[in-house]
Write a protein that holds these residues in place. Structure first.
Motif, PDB file in Angstrom:
ATOM      1  N   VAL A 163       0.859  -1.190   0.000  1.00  0.00           N
ATOM      2  CA  VAL A 163       0.000   0.000   0.000  1.00  0.00           C
ATOM      3  C   VAL A 163       0.898   1.244   0.000  1.00  0.00           C
ATOM      4  O   VAL A 163       1.678   1.444   0.926  1.00  0.00           O
ATOM      5  N   GLY A 164       0.800   2.040  -1.061  1.00  0.00           N
ATOM      6  CA  GLY A 164       1.709   3.188  -1.175  1.00  0.00           C
ATOM      7  C   GLY A 164       3.127   2.709  -1.421  1.00  0.00           C
ATOM      8  O   GLY A 164       4.081   3.238  -0.863  1.00  0.00           O
ATOM      9  N   GLY A 165       3.264   1.727  -2.296  1.00  0.00           N
ATOM     10  CA  GLY A 165       4.562   1.056  -2.533  1.00  0.00           C
ATOM     11  C   GLY A 165       5.432   1.737  -3.570  1.00  0.00           C
ATOM     12  O   GLY A 165       6.373   1.121  -4.088  1.00  0.00           O
ATOM     13  N   ASN A 166       5.116   2.993  -3.894  1.00  0.00           N
ATOM     14  CA  ASN A 166       5.949   3.791  -4.800  1.00  0.00           C
ATOM     15  C   ASN A 166       6.082   3.106  -6.159  1.00  0.00           C
ATOM     16  O   ASN A 166       5.074   2.720  -6.748  1.00  0.00           O
ATOM     17  N   LYS A 167       7.304   2.935  -6.664  1.00  0.00           N
ATOM     18  CA  LYS A 167       7.479   2.338  -8.001  1.00  0.00           C
ATOM     19  C   LYS A 167       7.557   0.818  -7.937  1.00  0.00           C
ATOM     20  O   LYS A 167       7.962   0.176  -8.894  1.00  0.00           O
ATOM     21  N   VAL A 190      -0.723  -0.834  -4.605  1.00  0.00           N
ATOM     22  CA  VAL A 190      -1.787   0.176  -4.638  1.00  0.00           C
ATOM     23  C   VAL A 190      -1.108   1.536  -4.556  1.00  0.00           C
ATOM     24  O   VAL A 190      -0.413   1.832  -3.578  1.00  0.00           O
ATOM     25  N   GLU A 191      -1.282   2.326  -5.573  1.00  0.00           N
ATOM     26  CA  GLU A 191      -0.573   3.618  -5.651  1.00  0.00           C
ATOM     27  C   GLU A 191      -1.395   4.656  -6.409  1.00  0.00           C
ATOM     28  O   GLU A 191      -2.461   4.362  -6.941  1.00  0.00           O
ATOM     29  N   LEU A 192      -0.862   5.846  -6.447  1.00  0.00           N
ATOM     30  CA  LEU A 192      -1.474   6.939  -7.200  1.00  0.00           C
ATOM     31  C   LEU A 192      -1.017   6.827  -8.675  1.00  0.00           C
ATOM     32  O   LEU A 192      -0.054   6.103  -8.981  1.00  0.00           O
ATOM     33  N   ASN A 195       0.618   8.246 -11.403  1.00  0.00           N
ATOM     34  CA  ASN A 195       1.948   8.277 -12.046  1.00  0.00           C
ATOM     35  C   ASN A 195       2.795   7.093 -11.600  1.00  0.00           C
ATOM     36  O   ASN A 195       3.519   6.481 -12.404  1.00  0.00           O
ATOM     37  N   LEU A 196       2.722   6.768 -10.320  1.00  0.00           N
ATOM     38  CA  LEU A 196       3.556   5.677  -9.796  1.00  0.00           C
ATOM     39  C   LEU A 196       3.057   4.328 -10.270  1.00  0.00           C
ATOM     40  O   LEU A 196       3.857   3.411 -10.487  1.00  0.00           O
ATOM     41  N   VAL A 197       1.746   4.184 -10.485  1.00  0.00           N
ATOM     42  CA  VAL A 197       1.235   2.922 -11.040  1.00  0.00           C
ATOM     43  C   VAL A 197       1.827   2.692 -12.430  1.00  0.00           C
ATOM     44  O   VAL A 197       2.269   1.593 -12.766  1.00  0.00           O
ATOM     45  N   GLY A 233      -5.180   3.353  -6.604  1.00  0.00           N
ATOM     46  CA  GLY A 233      -6.042   3.317  -5.421  1.00  0.00           C
ATOM     47  C   GLY A 233      -5.661   4.424  -4.466  1.00  0.00           C
ATOM     48  O   GLY A 233      -4.679   5.134  -4.680  1.00  0.00           O
ATOM     49  N   ASP A 234      -6.438   4.540  -3.424  1.00  0.00           N
ATOM     50  CA  ASP A 234      -6.246   5.618  -2.455  1.00  0.00           C
ATOM     51  C   ASP A 234      -6.311   4.998  -1.068  1.00  0.00           C
ATOM     52  O   ASP A 234      -7.326   4.374  -0.717  1.00  0.00           O
ATOM     53  N   PHE A 235      -5.234   5.124  -0.290  1.00  0.00           N
ATOM     54  CA  PHE A 235      -5.260   4.461   1.011  1.00  0.00           C
ATOM     55  C   PHE A 235      -6.144   5.160   2.045  1.00  0.00           C
ATOM     56  O   PHE A 235      -6.235   4.736   3.177  1.00  0.00           O
ATOM     57  N   PHE A 236      -6.806   6.234   1.626  1.00  0.00           N
ATOM     58  CA  PHE A 236      -7.829   6.808   2.496  1.00  0.00           C
ATOM     59  C   PHE A 236      -9.214   6.281   2.110  1.00  0.00           C
ATOM     60  O   PHE A 236     -10.221   6.673   2.697  1.00  0.00           O
ATOM     61  N   LEU A 250       2.742  -1.585   4.775  1.00  0.00           N
ATOM     62  CA  LEU A 250       2.815  -0.113   4.780  1.00  0.00           C
ATOM     63  C   LEU A 250       4.260   0.230   5.103  1.00  0.00           C
ATOM     64  O   LEU A 250       4.679   0.170   6.267  1.00  0.00           O
ATOM     65  N   SER A 251       5.030   0.539   4.092  1.00  0.00           N
ATOM     66  CA  SER A 251       6.458   0.817   4.312  1.00  0.00           C
ATOM     67  C   SER A 251       6.729   2.307   4.138  1.00  0.00           C
ATOM     68  O   SER A 251       6.547   2.855   3.035  1.00  0.00           O
ATOM     69  N   GLY A 252       7.139   2.933   5.199  1.00  0.00           N
ATOM     70  CA  GLY A 252       7.506   4.353   5.121  1.00  0.00           C
ATOM     71  C   GLY A 252       6.356   5.246   4.726  1.00  0.00           C
ATOM     72  O   GLY A 252       6.569   6.343   4.213  1.00  0.00           O
ATOM     73  N   VAL A 253       5.134   4.783   4.947  1.00  0.00           N
ATOM     74  CA  VAL A 253       3.965   5.552   4.516  1.00  0.00           C
ATOM     75  C   VAL A 253       3.453   6.452   5.646  1.00  0.00           C
ATOM     76  O   VAL A 253       3.267   7.655   5.466  1.00  0.00           O
ATOM     77  N   ALA A 299       4.842   7.713   8.080  1.00  0.00           N
ATOM     78  CA  ALA A 299       5.781   8.786   8.448  1.00  0.00           C
ATOM     79  C   ALA A 299       5.411  10.126   7.807  1.00  0.00           C
ATOM     80  O   ALA A 299       5.752  11.181   8.338  1.00  0.00           O
ATOM     81  N   ASP A 300       4.720  10.064   6.664  1.00  0.00           N
ATOM     82  CA  ASP A 300       4.372  11.304   5.955  1.00  0.00           C
ATOM     83  C   ASP A 300       3.144  12.006   6.531  1.00  0.00           C
ATOM     84  O   ASP A 300       2.802  13.103   6.093  1.00  0.00           O
ATOM     85  N   TRP A 301       2.444  11.348   7.470  1.00  0.00           N
ATOM     86  CA  TRP A 301       1.120  11.861   7.848  1.00  0.00           C
ATOM     87  C   TRP A 301       1.019  12.179   9.330  1.00  0.00           C
ATOM     88  O   TRP A 301       1.744  11.613  10.142  1.00  0.00           O
TER      89      TRP A 301
END
Ligand SMILES: C[S@@+](CC[C@H](N)C(=O)[O-])C[C@H]1O[C@@H](n2cnc3c(N)ncnc32)[C@H](O)[C@@H]1O
Length: 349
Positions: free
Chosen positions: A176-180, A199-201, A203-205, A226-229, A241-244, A246-248
């Protein structure tokens, strides 16, 4: 007789002056050093090449000559100085300072840190109207820049996720939010029994889909927008959820955990591999600056393993496995407490 300005006042005013960084970044964005290198040296010609207005350009060039980026030539034109030459494309700095590029766009939020102080929200969102990741995924033009900016392997001790978690009993993992897709590529390359979903936004997908194919993993690994919200694909064995988080801020981090818990259903687990963005740096000045810069870009505040555990508790999750926590990364397997998986995901903290 003119009044002498006390040195301390002069010093403070110099430190508070926003004009030099602004002028240098505009010069980088409008590629002024490139136009001059191409032989266009007069203000009107430079303005035309840069797609800028002539009068403000004349003033900008005159100012840049006072801060040793440009120098005036005898015919009323401009040349670059040794410093100014660093702003040529490909010389190393222009792209990083370009306000239209990803890095410059992020940095341009720094003067608006007041927004963070007053609201607790990122300065980036205050300036650009959207949080950092949403913004850079909203415009296709950022795709190639994200590709170049992102790391291709695992960073921040990410390899520990592959090595330390017991993957043998896992069939399907959702990052989830796994970047590239760096982590899924590493995981599926190591464990041939695993299937993966990223699952990503948007551009990264697209970037991850290319990378999965390049790694020959397209049959076992897919990337979905997808959207993790919001609702996540249900029924996988493990949601990473790796390093995700931390941004919030805490409230949003708990919302993300609850969305994952919801997708886990009764038999899935969350592997929370969070990072602590506030690291101890040898130089306290670097530390203080890094903390503020991070805060300007994303609303995360930095959490150690105890902070992360507290969030898990608030999201109704039990710790069912724990790896060793380092200063950088914690590894926790979380399982929804019975009866909490379907708890209202948008209900806040
Ligand atoms: C700090 S990066 C972590 C990337 C990766 N997991 C790692 O360990 O390197 C956060 C990621 O979350 C993604 N992201 C941000 N908001 C998101 C959202 N609402 N839904 C899904 N992914 C999102 C970003 O695109 C970004 O790739």
């Amino acid at each position: 007789m003119a009044t002498e300005i006390p040195p301390q006042v002069r010093d403070l005013l110099k430190k508070a002056d926003l004009l030099p960084p602004t002028a240098i970044r505009i010069a980088a964005t409008l590629r002024i050093a490139d136009h001059i290198a191409d032989g266009v040296r007069d203000p009107a010609g430079i303005a035309e090449r840069a797609g800028a207005q002539r009068v403000p350009m004349e003033r900008l060039l005159r100012y840049l000559a006072t801060i040793d980026v440009l120098c005036e030539t005898d015919d009323g034109g401009y040349d670059v100085t040794g410093t100014g030459a660093l702003l040529r494309s490909g010389a190393g700095l222009r792209e990083a300072l370009d306000i239209d590029g990803l890095m410059g766009r992020g940095e341009s939020a720094t003067p608006f840190l007041l927004h963070t102080l007053r609201t607790g929200k990122s300065a980036y969102a205050g300036v650009h109207g959207r949080e950092y990741w949403e913004d850079v995924n909203a415009e296709p033009v950022f795709r190639e820049q994200l590709k170049a900016l992102g790391h291709s392997g695992l960073a921040w001790e990410g390899e520990r996720i592959v090595k330390e978690y017991p993957w043998s009993g896992v069939g399907h993992v959702v990052d989830v939010g796994g970047n590239k897709g760096q982590l899924l590529i590493a995981l599926l390359s190591e464990f041939s029994h695993l299937r993966g979903t990223l699952v990503e936004l948007p551009n990264l997908v697209e970037l991850a889909t290319e990378d999965f194919a390049r790694a020959g993993l397209q049959d076992r690994c897919t990337a979905v927008v997808g959207d993790f919200f919001a609702e996540l694909p249900a029924g996988a064995d493990v949601y990473v959820l790796s390093g995700v988080l931390a941004d919030w801020d805490d409230e949003d981090a708990v919302r993300i955990l609850r969305r994952c818990a919801e997708a886990c259903g009764t038999r899935g687990r969350i592997l929370l591999a969070d990072i602590d963005l506030v690291l101890d740096m040898p130089d306290p000045a670097d530390q203080a600056a890094a903390e503020l810069r991070t805060m300007a870009t994303v609303p995360g505040i930095g959490r150690d393993v105890d902070g992360v555990k507290e969030l898990a508790g608030r999201a109704g999750l039990d710790i069912t496995w724990e790896g060793e926590a380092s200063a950088i990364r914690s590894l926790l397997e979380l399982t929804p407490r019975t009866g909490t998986a379907q708890a209202a995901p948008d209900g806040g903290a």
